[in-house]
Write a protein that holds these residues in place. Structure first.
Motif: not given
Length: 224
Positions: A68-71, A87-95, A105-108, A114-120
């Protein structure tokens, strides 16, 4: 020695040397051909091991974290089960929102696309401590002061019980078929990692001799 015999002796030496030279040349040519055929027939070599193949969870997680740190998307993808996926869990709103991923590579992320890699950039260190997760309170969260709201800060790995009972999938507006798929995957989760500075969670299962990242929760608590 008579001259005739002398000439015959020389001729014998010359002709007796020729087969040996031809034999050496023929042997060398055969060796070169065998070597070429061996190279042509040799299959493409695969890595001796992949990043997920150690039964030691800390070692496997450190490989994941380093990737992850080296992308390193190639290594990260080895942590994604080819059938169960991630399965990626996010909460962009109320749910909550859950996204099924088979190629990282295909996940935003819903957060600023942002790409998944930005969590680094947020999960910069994670020195695992194998103990129960600390307690949490929204009243103690202060993003400006960088207080996490947890009773202890750090990176903790524990059993999956809390996550398996969380029920995010029941509120993510998923079709019933996907909910059932998620519920069928939950029993495979064996190790759950919490990074308190972000509240991000990473849930792994050891399947067919490899550690796989089955769920990850990228939600900032108390920010709605």
């Amino acid at each position: 020695m008579p001259r005739t015999i002398h000439y015959l002796f020389i001729a014998f030496i010359v002709y007796s040397c020729q087969p040996r030279e031809q034999t050496i040349e023929t042997s060398t040519a055969r060796q070169q051909t065998d070597s070429l055929e061996a190279i042509q027939e040799e299959p493409v070599r695969q890595p001796e091991t992949i990043a997920t193949d150690t039964p030691n969870f800390t070692t496997a997680f450190n490989r994941f974290f380093s990737a992850l740190q080296t992308s390193d998307t190639v290594t990260i993808n080895t942590f994604i089960h080819p059938e169960k996926g991630l399965w990626v869990i996010e909460q962009p709103g109320a749910v909550p929102k859950m996204t099924h991923v088979t190629d990282i590579r295909n996940f935003k992320r819903k957060y600023q696309d942002r790409s998944f890699l930005t969590i680094k950039d947020e999960v910069k260190d994670c020195d695992l401590k194998e103990e129960a997760w600390p307690t949490f309170s929204c009243a103690d969260v202060d993003y400006e002061k960088k207080t996490s709201g947890y009773s202890k800060d750090g990176c903790f790995v524990a059993g999956p019980g809390k996550f398996q009972k969380s029920g995010y999938w029941n509120y993510a507006s998923l079709p019933e078929s996907e909910i059932q798929t998620i519920k069928a995957t939950l029993p495979f989760v064996q190790k759950s990692v919490l990074h308190t500075a972000t509240s991000f969670e990473f849930h792994f299962g050891f399947i067919d001799g490899h550690w796989r990242l089955l769920f990850t929760k990228l939600i900032y608590p108390c920010s709605a």
